[in-house]
Enzyme design. Structure first.
Site, mmCIF file in Angstrom:
data_model
loop_
_atom_site.group_PDB
_atom_site.id
_atom_site.type_symbol
_atom_site.label_atom_id
_atom_site.label_comp_id
_atom_site.label_asym_id
_atom_site.label_seq_id
_atom_site.Cartn_x
_atom_site.Cartn_y
_atom_site.Cartn_z
ATOM 1 N N GLU A 149 1.428 -1.641 -0.191
ATOM 2 C CA GLU A 149 -0.243 -0.210 -0.450
ATOM 3 C C GLU A 149 0.829 1.410 0.027
ATOM 4 O OE1 GLU A 149 -3.438 -0.128 0.365
ATOM 5 O OE2 GLU A 149 -3.340 -2.073 0.014
ATOM 6 N N CYS A 165 -2.603 8.720 3.319
ATOM 7 C CA CYS A 165 -2.625 7.897 2.270
ATOM 8 C C CYS A 165 -3.991 8.172 0.671
ATOM 9 C CB CYS A 165 -2.711 6.396 2.569
ATOM 10 S SG CYS A 165 -3.809 5.399 3.131
HETATM 11 P P1 NAP Z 1 8.445 4.867 4.178
HETATM 12 O O1 NAP Z 1 9.577 6.014 5.011
HETATM 13 O O2 NAP Z 1 8.164 4.155 3.159
HETATM 14 O O3 NAP Z 1 8.777 4.166 5.647
HETATM 15 C C1 NAP Z 1 7.037 2.708 5.746
HETATM 16 C C2 NAP Z 1 7.356 1.855 6.300
HETATM 17 O O4 NAP Z 1 9.471 0.814 6.220
HETATM 18 C C3 NAP Z 1 8.540 1.929 8.085
HETATM 19 O O5 NAP Z 1 8.128 1.452 9.555
HETATM 20 C C4 NAP Z 1 9.716 2.325 7.823
HETATM 21 O O6 NAP Z 1 10.224 1.869 9.121
HETATM 22 C C5 NAP Z 1 9.847 0.683 6.793
HETATM 23 N N1 NAP Z 1 10.828 0.698 6.252
HETATM 24 C C6 NAP Z 1 12.331 1.846 5.328
HETATM 25 N N2 NAP Z 1 12.861 0.920 5.392
HETATM 26 C C7 NAP Z 1 13.033 -0.190 5.581
HETATM 27 C C8 NAP Z 1 13.462 -1.314 5.402
HETATM 28 N N3 NAP Z 1 14.729 -1.053 5.333
HETATM 29 N N4 NAP Z 1 13.282 -2.798 5.927
HETATM 30 C C9 NAP Z 1 12.269 -2.953 6.789
HETATM 31 N N5 NAP Z 1 11.539 -1.760 6.858
HETATM 32 C C10 NAP Z 1 11.680 -0.327 6.506
HETATM 33 O O7 NAP Z 1 6.817 5.816 5.223
HETATM 34 P P2 NAP Z 1 5.973 7.184 5.601
HETATM 35 O O8 NAP Z 1 7.280 7.624 5.607
HETATM 36 O O9 NAP Z 1 6.397 6.037 7.156
HETATM 37 O O10 NAP Z 1 4.550 6.773 5.500
HETATM 38 C C11 NAP Z 1 4.210 7.924 4.600
HETATM 39 C C12 NAP Z 1 4.055 7.242 2.861
HETATM 40 O O11 NAP Z 1 3.188 5.861 3.219
HETATM 41 C C13 NAP Z 1 3.128 8.430 2.081
HETATM 42 O O12 NAP Z 1 4.015 7.564 1.078
HETATM 43 C C14 NAP Z 1 1.998 7.592 2.214
HETATM 44 O O13 NAP Z 1 1.411 7.682 0.961
HETATM 45 C C15 NAP Z 1 2.187 6.101 2.349
HETATM 46 N N6 NAP Z 1 1.166 6.071 3.417
HETATM 47 C C16 NAP Z 1 -0.033 4.980 2.512
HETATM 48 C C17 NAP Z 1 -0.652 3.801 2.711
HETATM 49 C C18 NAP Z 1 -1.884 3.006 2.143
HETATM 50 O O14 NAP Z 1 -2.416 2.212 2.770
HETATM 51 N N7 NAP Z 1 -1.354 2.986 0.717
HETATM 52 C C19 NAP Z 1 -1.111 4.499 4.107
HETATM 53 C C20 NAP Z 1 -0.177 5.237 4.534
HETATM 54 C C21 NAP Z 1 1.263 5.558 4.810
HETATM 55 P P3 NAP Z 1 10.985 3.350 9.482
HETATM 56 O O15 NAP Z 1 10.051 4.394 10.109
HETATM 57 O O16 NAP Z 1 12.147 2.547 10.624
HETATM 58 O O17 NAP Z 1 11.753 3.618 7.933
#
Ligand code: NAP
Length: 686
Positions: free
Chosen positions: A262, A301
């Site tokens: 997602e 999102c």
């Molecule tokens: P993100 O930076 O991509 O992080 C998402 C998750 O991935 C976090 O738990 C992050 O952990 C983890 N992660 C990052 N690098 C990783 C790795 N190497 N191994 C394992 N896990 C890893 O996104 P965000 O800033 O939290 O969220 C914002 C984004 O999410 C926006 O683009 C939004 O559109 C999207 N979003 C989508 C939905 C949906 O349902 N489609 C819902 C909510 C948000 P860390 O925090 O520890 O880096």
């Protein structure tokens, strides 16, 4: 529970123990004050051991339970958490959430648990597996059939969540995996992991969760993904770039690990060309767009990022939105009247600033932006505040930034369209989104837009004055509806009722004789053994009935009087039953008995009338009238116990269960004339 803002070291829940990570860790800050509130570290965790523990301890415990047993745990868990929700609201405030924002995350999460607790008992059997769909006939003689069953995957469900929904994000995934019978390792985004940790602590303290069914990582996921194999799955929510990186992990590719994503989404909301100023739809649209921009400071999102408006109404829409947004007070959500809080952290502010800089290359700022931030009750520099920004793109087919860049904050771009076709084309330029919405009083526009944009969207909300009051809103995913979207939105699907549970199960096609397949599924199908007994099945208690138990009735010849009497009793004088001439010219070629007469007569043949364990007729499914029944035809029924589902005990109610009976009514040539399933409520003896 620790809820003051003095700094604390978060703990991970691994191998059934709460453990603090080693090293300096990542400091986490209060979004309003900037004060350090916690440190997260997962250093020192043995991720392979966590995965093994889930597999060897949690998985077997869950798989030994039926869906109903798991669902009952989910319900108790939801009740336990709901009773403590004020504690979570206090921690949620650290994320910059208003009370309304917290309600979406906290209550929304618990609501999802309740929803799956209830679906688990209503829509799943009291078994450890799920039979999907009906019998597939594979042979002329009926000795070889096919059926699908779904069994829990035997690995671990790794659930990686975005920062914006620390509670809902975890629970919407956990509810489905737990119900499916698969243990979870939850990894929230680090920046707001203190709230997830608080909820998981409470879940563990409840004592409701079998060992190994839930583990938590606060901080980096380390090498967890490297240890996954074909029985494991990953459900990821976050940015497309992180998703791509994780999906490309060697173990995931090599073992075809299920990866549900997602991701970013450039959702649209469209004002129909009919919804001019002064109409209810216009006002509803303005309200929804402004709300979507400011709820959770636009960190959803599903928030509206692209606002599509007929070119003749751009000025009116812009003015109305300006007015509405100007009334939204920004600041510390603890202060009365504040309607929008900060972003979750300074890192998020920097991200949004970068995205806005790109958006500004192709758009004009029409409201808000730098210099307009008037923060109430907090220091704008210390907190992670970001101003509302309304942009306008006059050439949306040429300037592509709003279709490409997601600013994950209170930012939205208005775009003009000249025709509905153009509006549809613009909506599709998001390259796959979670949700689109349309405000129109014209159902023909709704149809064109829905069919024109559905392939690019996971959910579409079509609003008019009649539905608006009870609408759940553009931005709210619902447990019974699919959440996810194609393309940029990740190509995944979550929730959607039963569908969401299936992501954690293996669907297997079974082929064999009807008897063998029935023995595996515990659902009788035609061709399997029929067990005859001298005792009528309606004289047996629920627990005494065996799958396959069959009753063959006596026969009854249908008479002219039956047809005439039934017409009189029912008031159904349809020509095919009552008009000789018309019936002769019809496809029946002569008068036929009413189908409902056949049903009623069959009931008369198979019921055992005296009071007994059968409490009530509960319903009828899958009815087909296969052949007409004429006067002087002789009918007979076969009633077979096909499936049994015990009902949960309720106070003041006798213990009972639902029995599904396969019924086939045949004529004098042994040809089926009606086939269906009836459901009866039957007393349990224990
Ligand atoms: P993100 O930076 O991509 O992080 C998402 C998750 O991935 C976090 O738990 C992050 O952990 C983890 N992660 C990052 N690098 C990783 C790795 N190497 N191994 C394992 N896990 C890893 O996104 P965000 O800033 O939290 O969220 C914002 C984004 O999410 C926006 O683009 C939004 O559109 C999207 N979003 C989508 C939905 C949906 O349902 N489609 C819902 C909510 C948000 P860390 O925090 O520890 O880096």
């Amino acid at each position: 529970m620790e809820t003051d803002t003095s700094m604390m070291r978060l703990e991970n829940y691994a191998l059934g123990q709460w453990v603090a990570g080693t090293g300096t860790g990542t400091p986490l800050h209060h979004a309003v004050t900037g004060a350090e509130v916690a440190v997260a570290s997962s250093e020192g965790l043995d991720f392979k051991a966590m995965r093994d523990y889930a597999r060897s301890v949690g998985g077997p415990a869950l798989r030994a339970m039926t869906f109903h047993q798991r669902a009952r745990i989910l319900k108790a868990l939801a009740q336990h958490l709901t009773a403590r929700k004020d504690d979570f609201y206090r921690v949620s405030a650290w994320t910059g959430a208003t009370r309304g924002d917290s309600w979406i995350d906290v209550d929304g999460g618990f609501g999802t648990l309740f929803a799956y607790a209830s679906r688990g008992r209503r829509e799943f059997p009291d078994e450890t597996y799920y039979v999907d769909g009906g019998v597939e006939s594979l042979s002329k003689g009926g000795t070889f059939i096919g059926r699908h069953i779904c069994v829990p995957m035997e690995g671990v469900a790794v659930q990686i969540n975005a920062f914006n929904f620390p509670v809902w994000g975890m629970l919407e995934k956990f509810a489905t995996s737990f119900l499916a019978g698969v243990p979870s390792i939850v990894k929230p985004a680090t920046v707001t992991s203190y709230l997830t940790e608080a909820v998981v602590k409470s879940m563990v303290d409840s004592g409701l969760l079998p060992a190994g069914t839930l583990q938590l990582v606060c901080g980096s996921a380390g090498d967890l993904l490297d240890h996954l194999d074909c029985q494991d799955s990953v459900a990821f929510t976050g940015s497309a770039s992180t998703g791509l990186m994780l999906r490309s992990n060697r173990a995931i590719l090599e073992h075809s690990v299920r990866f549900n994503q997602e991701a970013d989404s450039l959702n649209y909301s469209m004002l129909g060309p009919d919804a001019s100023p002064g109409t209810e739809e216009f006002d509803l649209f303005i309200k929804e767009v402004a709300r979507e921009m400011t709820v959770k400071a636009g960190q959803k999102c599903t928030a509206i990022r692209r606002t599509l408006v007929h070119e003749s109404m751009v000025a009116d829409v812009t003015d109305a939105l300006r007015k509405r947004l100007a009334g939204v007070k920004v600041g510390d959500p603890a202060v009365d009247g504040v309607r929008m809080g900060p972003l979750a952290g300074k890192g998020q502010v920097r991200e949004v600033e970068k995205s806005v800089a790109l958006l500004r290359e192709g758009t004009e700022l029409v409201f808000g932006g730098p210099g307009t931030l008037d923060v109430i009750g907090a220091d704008a520099e210390q907190g992670a505040f970001f101003p509302t920004m309304l942009l306008y793109s006059d050439r949306p087919f040429e300037r592509l930034q709003p279709h490409d860049v997601e600013a994950f904050g209170p930012v939205n771009t208005i775009m003009p369209y000249a025709s509905v076709d153009e509006a549809i084309a613009l909506a599709r330029m998001g390259k796959g989104s979670l949700v689109g919405s349309l405000f129109t009083a014209r159902d023909s526009v709704a149809r064109d837009v829905a069919l024109g944009t559905a392939a690019y969207h996971g959910r579409l909300m079509l609003i008019n004055r009649h539905s608006a009051r009870e609408s759940t809103g553009h931005g709210s995913p619902m447990p019974g509806l699919v959440h996810g979207g194609p393309g940029r939105a990740g190509g995944g699907e979550e929730m959607g009722g039963v569908r969401g549970v299936m992501h954690y199960m293996q669907r297997t096609a079974l082929q064999g004789s009807p008897q063998t397949v029935s023995a595996v599924t515990r659902e009788w199908s035609k061709g399997a053994n029929e067990l005859l007994d001298r005792i009528h099945p309606f004289r047996k208690f629920f627990d005494e009935l065996r799958i396959g138990e069959t009753f063959i009735t006596h026969r009854r010849t249908v008479t002219e009087a039956d047809v005439v009497n039934f017409a009189g009793v029912s008031g159904d004088f349809f020509y095919a039953h009552m008009d000789d001439i018309a019936a002769r010219e019809s496809l029946f070629e002569k008068r036929v008995a009413h189908g409902y007469f056949v049903l009623s007569a069959a009931a008369g043949l198979f019921v055992d009338p005296a009071p007994g364990p059968v409490l009530a007729n509960y319903g009828l499914e899958g009815l087909r009238f296969v052949k007409p029944v004429y006067v002087r035809d002789t009918i007979q029924a076969r009633l077979t116990c096909k499936q049994k589902t015990a009902k949960e005990d309720r106070e003041g109610q006798v213990p009972q269960g639902v029995v599904h009976w396969d019924v086939e009514v045949t004529n004098q040539d042994a040809e089926p004339v009606a086939v269906y399933t009836i459901l009866t409520l039957v007393k349990r003896s224990t």
